[in-house]
Design an enzyme around this catalytic site. Structure first.
Site, mmCIF file in Angstrom:
data_model
loop_
_atom_site.group_PDB
_atom_site.id
_atom_site.type_symbol
_atom_site.label_atom_id
_atom_site.label_comp_id
_atom_site.label_asym_id
_atom_site.label_seq_id
_atom_site.Cartn_x
_atom_site.Cartn_y
_atom_site.Cartn_z
ATOM 1 C CE LYS A 45 -3.922 1.976 2.509
ATOM 2 N NZ LYS A 45 -3.475 3.371 2.433
ATOM 3 C CG ASN A 69 -10.420 4.016 -2.895
ATOM 4 O OD1 ASN A 69 -9.619 4.620 -2.178
ATOM 5 N ND2 ASN A 69 -10.152 3.715 -4.168
ATOM 6 C CB ILE A 71 -8.483 4.767 1.950
ATOM 7 C CG1 ILE A 71 -9.482 3.658 1.563
ATOM 8 C CG2 ILE A 71 -7.704 4.379 3.192
ATOM 9 C CD1 ILE A 71 -8.845 2.364 1.112
ATOM 10 C CG ASN A 126 -0.153 7.026 -5.379
ATOM 11 O OD1 ASN A 126 -0.599 7.650 -6.332
ATOM 12 N ND2 ASN A 126 -0.924 6.515 -4.437
ATOM 13 C CB CYS A 129 -3.999 9.626 -4.577
ATOM 14 S SG CYS A 129 -5.435 9.386 -3.517
ATOM 15 C CG ASN A 191 -4.211 5.892 -8.684
ATOM 16 O OD1 ASN A 191 -5.178 5.289 -8.234
ATOM 17 N ND2 ASN A 191 -3.225 6.322 -7.907
ATOM 18 N N GLY A 243 -9.408 -2.332 -14.052
ATOM 19 C CA GLY A 243 -10.552 -3.125 -14.491
ATOM 20 C C GLY A 243 -10.236 -4.512 -14.999
#
Length: 303
Positions: A45, A69, A71, A126, A129, A191, A243
């Site tokens: 993660k 989501n 989070i 990342n 996001c 993403n 997907g």
């Protein structure tokens, strides 16, 4: 039988399938479980330099078209994750550590801590996001900042660096080119999509943060378009993500130009045993269509 082996940033993978960051990537036992279930490599993660609490519940909801989501990139911090990844359980397991941060310096520091752990064979930055200010979409849509972060992280570590891209930008090729020029060894596309769901009775957004990232089947056509575009403009390897639920989904990503694949939302329903199913299904497709090596599929849709 056809060969499913593929090479990615110096890793020789038995097949192209691995988990996407955020799915089963929290603890050493979970990562080990995913690897033993059939993943060719495992991702953690996303983790920041210092701990991040994330958002209040509800943080995830299932929709007819996938999952939404927000989070909030909750994280124990890079130092704690490094301790977790040092577990003997991960001996022999190829781990890709995902990092994020609010500045190039933070990301470089987080990457440097994690890259020292023996099982960590690469980092994934990342930059994409869609629901956290200052560390996600706002960062990943600025080519100059993407280049600076990529350069800083590359200079701080000796392991390969992968940059995860966002579909929520005007020109994904411009962002990818900036990352590639700054030294990115590979790109992950993509993403989640920034999205919203509303409860008609409560008359308010379903997620506590309102906006979230949409993953699952609805994301696949967008992700395929991004992989297809990138393949025509960059030379570094592309990891397809978005997907993938069955072997034919994987085939489409490979045909568009992906060399490796990440699976996320489908794991929530079907568990890590899905990796073996995907590998077997891909091998059956290749045998049926007369392909001997997975490399014969990569980019074939471009003619």
């Amino acid at each position: 039988m056809p060969s499913l082996e593929t090479e990615l940033v110096g890793l020789r993978l038995k097949h192209p399938f691995m988990n996407a960051s955020g799915f089963y990537g929290i603890t050493a036992p979970l990562l080990r479980r995913v690897y033993e279930a059939g993943a060719s490599a495992v991702l953690t993660k996303s983790t920041s330099l210092r701990p991040v609490a994330g958002y209040d519940n509800p943080t995830m909801v299932e929709l007819a078209v996938g999952y939404l989501n927000a989070i909030g990139l909750s994280s124990p911090g890079a130092e704690e994750l490094a301790k977790e990844l040092s577990s003997p359980l991960l001996s022999g397991v190829p781990v890709i550590a995902s990092i994020f941060g609010s500045s190039p310096e933070e990301m470089a520091a987080a990457g440097a801590l994690l890259a020292q752990v023996p099982c960590v064979k690469a980092l994934e930055i990342n930059l994409s996001c869609p629901h956290v200010r200052g560390v996600g979409l706002e960062v990943g849509s600025d080519p100059d900042l993407v280049a600076e972060i990529t350069h800083r992280v590359k200079a701080a570590v000796r392991v390969p660096v992968i940059v995860k891209l966002s579909p929520n930008v005007a020109d994904i090729v411009e962002i990818a080119a900036a990352a590639e020029k700054a030294g990115a060894d590979a790109l992950t596309a993509v993403n989640t999509l920034k999205a919203l769901a509303v409860h008609p009775e409560l008359k308010r957004p379903l997620l506590s943060h309102a906006y979230g990232g949409l993953s699952g089947p609805a994301l696949k056509p967008v992700a395929l378009r991004c992989v297809y575009e990138l393949y025509e403009h960059v030379k570094v390897p592309i990891i397809g993500c978005g997907g993938i639920e069955g072997p034919l989904d994987a085939v489409e990503f490979l045909l568009c130009g992906a060399r490796a694949l990440q699976v996320g939302s489908a794991l929530a329903k079907r568990g890590p045993g899905l990796f073996s199913e995907l590998a077997q299904g891909l091998a059956s497709y290749m045998e049926r269509e007369g392909f001997r090596d997975i490399g014969e599929l990569v980019g074939l849709a471009h003619g």
